[in-house]
Enzyme design. Structure first.
Site, PDB file in Angstrom:
ATOM      1  N   ASP A 174       0.845  -1.198   0.000  1.00  0.00           N
ATOM      2  CA  ASP A 174       0.000   0.000   0.000  1.00  0.00           C
ATOM      3  C   ASP A 174       0.878   1.245   0.000  1.00  0.00           C
ATOM      4  OD1 ASP A 174      -2.981   0.872   0.449  1.00  0.00           O
ATOM      5  OD2 ASP A 174      -1.762   2.180   1.720  1.00  0.00           O
ATOM      6  N   ASN A 182      -2.698  13.060  -4.277  1.00  0.00           N
ATOM      7  CA  ASN A 182      -3.838  13.326  -5.151  1.00  0.00           C
ATOM      8  C   ASN A 182      -4.443  14.690  -4.888  1.00  0.00           C
ATOM      9  OD1 ASN A 182      -4.035  11.164  -6.898  1.00  0.00           O
ATOM     10  ND2 ASN A 182      -5.347   9.952  -5.554  1.00  0.00           N
ATOM     11  N   HIS A 187      -5.480  14.011  -9.649  1.00  0.00           N
ATOM     12  CA  HIS A 187      -5.538  12.571  -9.867  1.00  0.00           C
ATOM     13  C   HIS A 187      -4.679  12.123 -11.041  1.00  0.00           C
ATOM     14  CE1 HIS A 187      -8.555  11.431  -6.847  1.00  0.00           C
ATOM     15  NE2 HIS A 187      -9.072  12.626  -7.069  1.00  0.00           N
ATOM     16  N   ASP A 191      -1.980   9.262 -10.743  1.00  0.00           N
ATOM     17  CA  ASP A 191      -1.936   8.086 -11.621  1.00  0.00           C
ATOM     18  C   ASP A 191      -0.519   7.838 -12.120  1.00  0.00           C
ATOM     19  OD1 ASP A 191      -4.615   7.654 -11.307  1.00  0.00           O
ATOM     20  OD2 ASP A 191      -5.200   8.439 -13.271  1.00  0.00           O
ATOM     21  N   GLU A 217      -4.667   2.480  -4.463  1.00  0.00           N
ATOM     22  CA  GLU A 217      -3.210   2.574  -4.351  1.00  0.00           C
ATOM     23  C   GLU A 217      -2.645   1.322  -3.691  1.00  0.00           C
ATOM     24  OE1 GLU A 217      -4.818   5.023  -0.794  1.00  0.00           O
ATOM     25  OE2 GLU A 217      -5.389   4.668  -2.868  1.00  0.00           O
TER      26      GLU A 217
END
Length: 298
Positions: A174, A182, A187, A191, A217
């Site tokens: 994680d 973000n 975003h 990404d 994530e």
């Protein structure tokens, strides 16, 4: 005329290009086109493909009309052949009961109540089905396996490991403090960070390892033939590589780290849900102990 001139009085001339980059050689495959397992596919390469209800089957079809080991399909020189493994519902090719037969492009293979279509490596359909399979089994952003397909693969690997009494370990990874990335940079930038991490995971796994994106994530890597010790060594190498990588979301240098939880297949963790729950619990401990660390199951 400018490059963007769209005058109706002009005709655009298309010049031949050198073509796309060379793709890897295509392999023949079978695709489930009817019944249980619809859309599943198995490539027929150097290894024979076992079709059946067993979790260990290369093409797993979980229906009572399918025998545990129903049939085997393999390449024999320039031909492809199918052999019935004494299934209760005998294998049929184009509605004909067979013991063994040679396959030709487009043949339909009845496996219980499911129907497979054989697609030769020379077929014009081969590329289409490869792309459909890619879309169905892979995460579009990272190109790792998606959660649904990972769940299918982990069931098969658990069955194999238990039957042959071989070690198997699961890592759940994680990204630490990803939400602020973000929120601050957007975003699209987030990404890009996930794609960088996915690439690092891809570089660290072996050919037999199975890597997937299983959440926003969150990633997972299944490690056949690895116990907790070997999995811990892998996870530490990956964690260190990610921590040492230069990330620059929005053009600003920033260290990105991950926390990793590990669980190994055991008597108490002999199912997919229990194995994932144990790895999740180890991941939670890694987070609660300060992040950027690896924790093994208790």
């Amino acid at each position: 005329m400018t490059p963007h001139d769209s005058s109706p009085d002009t005709t655009q001339r298309t010049l031949p290009s050198g073509g796309p980059l060379r793709s890897p050689p295509r392999t023949a495959c079978v695709v489930v086109i009817h019944g249980e397992g619809l859309g599943r596919r198995a490539d027929i390469g150097h290894r024979p493909v076992l079709v059946g209800r067993s979790q260990e089957a290369d093409l797993h079809i979980a229906h009572r009309s399918v025998s545990r080991e129903h049939c085997r399909i393999w390449r024999d020189g320039d031909e492809y052949r199918v052999h019935d493994l004494r299934a209760t519902n005998t294998t049929r090719v184009n509605d004909q009961i067979i013991s063994e037969a040679t396959l030709t492009d487009g043949d339909h293979i009845a496996i219980g109540e499911s129907i497979l279509k054989f697609i030769s490596h020379t077929s014009v359909e081969a590329r289409y089905h490869e792309e459909i399979y890619q879309l169905a089994t892979h995460d579009a952003l990272t190109e790792l396996y998606n959660r649904r397909h990972f769940s299918e693969l982990i069931e098969r690997e658990i069955a194999r490991a238990l039957r042959h009494q071989r070690p198997l370990a699961l890592c759940i990874i994680d990204v630490d403090l990803f939400k602020p990335v973000n929120d601050r940079y957007g975003h699209a930038t987030g990404d890009g960070v996930l794609q960088q991490i996915a690439l690092l995971i891809h570089r660290h796994v072996r050919n037999d390892d199975i890597a997937a994106r299983i959440g926003g994530e969150e990633f997972a890597v299944l490690l056949p033939e690895c116990d907790n010790y070997a999995a811990g060594s892998f996870a530490e190498r990956l964690r260190e590589a990610i921590a040492a990588t230069r990330f620059a979301p929005g053009g600003e240098p920033r260290q990105i780290t991950v926390s990793i939880g590990i669980a190994a297949l055991s008597e108490g963790c002999g199912t997919r849900s229990r194995l994932m729950a144990a790895a999740d619990a180890a991941l939670y401990r890694a987070k609660s102990q300060g992040r950027n660390r690896v924790c093994l199951e208790d």
